[in-house]
Design a protein around this motif. Sequence first.
Motif, PDB file in Angstrom:
ATOM      1  N   TYR A  99      -4.830 -15.442  -2.795  1.00 48.98           N
ATOM      2  CA  TYR A  99      -4.100 -15.564  -1.671  1.00 48.98           C
ATOM      3  C   TYR A  99      -2.727 -15.053  -1.551  1.00 48.98           C
ATOM      4  CZ  TYR A  99      -1.824 -18.249   2.198  1.00 48.98           C
ATOM      5  OH  TYR A  99      -1.112 -18.820   3.361  1.00 48.98           O
ATOM      6  N   GLN A 100      -1.956 -15.344  -2.977  1.00 47.72           N
ATOM      7  CA  GLN A 100      -0.659 -14.835  -3.042  1.00 47.72           C
ATOM      8  C   GLN A 100      -0.596 -13.406  -2.970  1.00 47.72           C
ATOM      9  OE1 GLN A 100       1.802 -16.728  -3.197  1.00 47.72           O
ATOM     10  NE2 GLN A 100       0.974 -18.633  -3.011  1.00 47.72           N
ATOM     11  N   MET A 101      -1.433 -12.707  -3.688  1.00 45.66           N
ATOM     12  CA  MET A 101      -1.816 -11.143  -3.757  1.00 45.66           C
ATOM     13  C   MET A 101      -1.967 -10.731  -2.297  1.00 45.66           C
ATOM     14  SD  MET A 101      -1.140 -10.121  -6.593  1.00 45.66           S
ATOM     15  CE  MET A 101      -1.690  -8.349  -6.542  1.00 45.66           C
ATOM     16  N   LYS A 102      -2.861 -11.401  -1.713  1.00 44.64           N
ATOM     17  CA  LYS A 102      -2.880 -10.877  -0.227  1.00 44.64           C
ATOM     18  C   LYS A 102      -1.886 -10.981   0.649  1.00 44.64           C
ATOM     19  CE  LYS A 102      -5.672 -12.070   3.938  1.00 44.64           C
ATOM     20  NZ  LYS A 102      -6.742 -12.955   4.558  1.00 44.64           N
ATOM     21  N   GLU A 103      -0.974 -12.173   0.510  1.00 41.61           N
ATOM     22  CA  GLU A 103       0.376 -12.310   1.236  1.00 41.61           C
ATOM     23  C   GLU A 103       1.436 -11.035   0.802  1.00 41.61           C
ATOM     24  OE1 GLU A 103       1.479 -14.460   3.627  1.00 41.61           O
ATOM     25  OE2 GLU A 103      -0.706 -14.734   3.647  1.00 41.61           O
ATOM     26  N   ILE A 104       1.214 -10.781  -0.474  1.00 47.11           N
ATOM     27  CA  ILE A 104       2.177  -9.821  -1.083  1.00 47.11           C
ATOM     28  C   ILE A 104       1.859  -8.427  -0.518  1.00 47.11           C
ATOM     29  CG2 ILE A 104       3.039  -8.294  -3.018  1.00 47.11           C
ATOM     30  CD1 ILE A 104       2.868 -11.000  -4.634  1.00 47.11           C
ATOM     31  N   ASN A 105       0.581  -8.153  -0.362  1.00 48.90           N
ATOM     32  CA  ASN A 105       0.029  -6.807   0.195  1.00 48.90           C
ATOM     33  C   ASN A 105       0.638  -6.846   1.665  1.00 48.90           C
ATOM     34  OD1 ASN A 105      -0.977  -6.143  -2.312  1.00 48.90           O
ATOM     35  ND2 ASN A 105      -2.775  -6.759  -1.849  1.00 48.90           N
ATOM     36  N   ARG A 106       0.333  -7.836   2.302  1.00 47.83           N
ATOM     37  CA  ARG A 106       0.643  -7.721   3.740  1.00 47.83           C
ATOM     38  C   ARG A 106       2.261  -7.559   4.020  1.00 47.83           C
ATOM     39  NH1 ARG A 106      -0.952 -12.854   7.544  1.00 47.83           N
ATOM     40  NH2 ARG A 106       0.523 -13.662   6.189  1.00 47.83           N
ATOM     41  N   GLN A 107       3.073  -8.086   3.433  1.00 47.86           N
ATOM     42  CA  GLN A 107       4.355  -7.711   3.479  1.00 47.86           C
ATOM     43  C   GLN A 107       4.803  -6.454   3.070  1.00 47.86           C
ATOM     44  OE1 GLN A 107       6.250 -11.061   1.226  1.00 47.86           O
ATOM     45  NE2 GLN A 107       5.486 -12.633   2.429  1.00 47.86           N
ATOM     46  N   LEU A 108       4.008  -6.083   2.091  1.00 39.44           N
ATOM     47  CA  LEU A 108       4.359  -4.689   1.497  1.00 39.44           C
ATOM     48  C   LEU A 108       3.851  -3.680   2.502  1.00 39.44           C
ATOM     49  CD1 LEU A 108       3.494  -4.631  -2.422  1.00 39.44           C
ATOM     50  CD2 LEU A 108       5.981  -4.821  -1.447  1.00 39.44           C
ATOM     51  N   ILE A 109       2.885  -3.839   3.135  1.00 43.57           N
ATOM     52  CA  ILE A 109       2.286  -2.720   3.952  1.00 43.57           C
ATOM     53  C   ILE A 109       3.102  -2.894   5.070  1.00 43.57           C
ATOM     54  CG2 ILE A 109       0.355  -2.503   5.685  1.00 43.57           C
ATOM     55  CD1 ILE A 109      -1.505  -3.470   3.619  1.00 43.57           C
ATOM     56  N   ALA A 110       3.964  -4.029   5.694  1.00 48.30           N
ATOM     57  CA  ALA A 110       4.806  -4.209   6.684  1.00 48.30           C
ATOM     58  C   ALA A 110       5.940  -3.429   6.302  1.00 48.30           C
ATOM     59  CB  ALA A 110       5.020  -5.621   6.923  1.00 48.30           C
ATOM     60  N   VAL A 111       6.490  -3.491   5.060  1.00 46.27           N
ATOM     61  CA  VAL A 111       7.900  -2.633   4.665  1.00 46.27           C
ATOM     62  C   VAL A 111       7.500  -1.338   4.733  1.00 46.27           C
ATOM     63  CG1 VAL A 111       9.411  -2.377   3.016  1.00 46.27           C
ATOM     64  CG2 VAL A 111       8.436  -4.805   3.509  1.00 46.27           C
ATOM     65  N   ALA A 112       6.288  -0.827   4.253  1.00 45.13           N
ATOM     66  CA  ALA A 112       6.029   0.539   4.156  1.00 45.13           C
ATOM     67  C   ALA A 112       5.962   1.210   5.553  1.00 45.13           C
ATOM     68  CB  ALA A 112       4.848   0.998   3.490  1.00 45.13           C
ATOM     69  N   GLN A 113       5.298   0.434   6.300  1.00 46.27           N
ATOM     70  CA  GLN A 113       5.162   1.015   7.998  1.00 46.27           C
ATOM     71  C   GLN A 113       6.576   1.084   8.433  1.00 46.27           C
ATOM     72  OE1 GLN A 113       2.703  -1.856  10.076  1.00 46.27           O
ATOM     73  NE2 GLN A 113       3.055  -0.513  12.009  1.00 46.27           N
ATOM     74  N   PHE A 114       7.602   0.166   8.174  1.00 50.08           N
ATOM     75  CA  PHE A 114       8.754   0.287   8.758  1.00 50.08           C
ATOM     76  C   PHE A 114       9.271   1.418   8.115  1.00 50.08           C
ATOM     77  CE2 PHE A 114      13.321  -0.552   8.409  1.00 50.08           C
ATOM     78  CZ  PHE A 114      13.699  -0.889   9.355  1.00 50.08           C
ATOM     79  N   VAL A 115       9.362   1.722   6.825  1.00 51.41           N
ATOM     80  CA  VAL A 115      10.080   2.895   6.110  1.00 51.41           C
ATOM     81  C   VAL A 115       9.593   4.121   6.654  1.00 51.41           C
ATOM     82  CG1 VAL A 115      10.519   4.027   4.131  1.00 51.41           C
ATOM     83  CG2 VAL A 115      10.705   1.512   4.158  1.00 51.41           C
ATOM     84  N   PHE A 116       8.200   4.352   6.891  1.00 52.11           N
ATOM     85  CA  PHE A 116       7.624   5.494   7.461  1.00 52.11           C
ATOM     86  C   PHE A 116       8.168   5.639   8.860  1.00 52.11           C
ATOM     87  CE2 PHE A 116       4.403   4.806   3.803  1.00 52.11           C
ATOM     88  CZ  PHE A 116       4.905   6.058   3.131  1.00 52.11           C
TER      89      PHE A 116
END
Length: 223
Positions: free
Chosen positions: A138-155
């Motif tokens: 569950y924690q890894m899923k939450e981290i991945n979701r936040q990292l994807i959101a940050v990467a999407q913002f940067v790109f």
Amino acid sequence: MPVEPITDPSITIKPSAKLIDFVLKKVTDTSNAPEGIVSLRTSKKDQRSSVLLKVKDVKWLNAYLEKYRKNSEENVYIHELLEDADVLLPEPTITPRNPELEARIQRLTARQNAREYEAMTKSVDPVRKRLPEDTIAYQMKEINRQLIAVAQFVFSVIAGFTFGFLGVELIVGNLDFGFRLLLGIICGLVVALAEIYFLAKKLNENMYDDFIAMPTYKKMHQE
């Protein structure tokens, strides 16, 4: 519920039967009497109990009793007439909430209380000892979701800057380097603001959905 300010701070008194009887039988001169005393004498029998006296009525009646005791053998005091009277204090107006909002608040409050209860009692119940949010997956899923959101913002910001810096030049022809840089920064800022808005909106929706979709666990033991 929202409470409105008190519009009328006046204290009113609901007269007792003894006070009404005294006013009707003993108070003969009402030429300078306040409105409450006059209403007691002029109202119909079934309406007298609904007449409310104010402080000025009580003060006038007390002054009248002082004169009455001097001219009469009967000693009647103001506290005796007010003994069974009801004092009504001013109350603020309560505005009822919207029924849909009230129902939503009650539902969220109940879910929050259930969640706090589950977290408080999970250590003593082996069936509920580990909640889903306590697992590594569950924690890894939450981290991945936040990292994807940050990467999407940067790109997205990089793509907006690239469009302003290179894309406009390809469309309209050669442009000055400083002007291209300014266009790139402006496009990047616009995309960044849009991404921040939608990111905040999405995070808020996810938090609400997670709260509403919170699992409930049935007790497997007898308390």
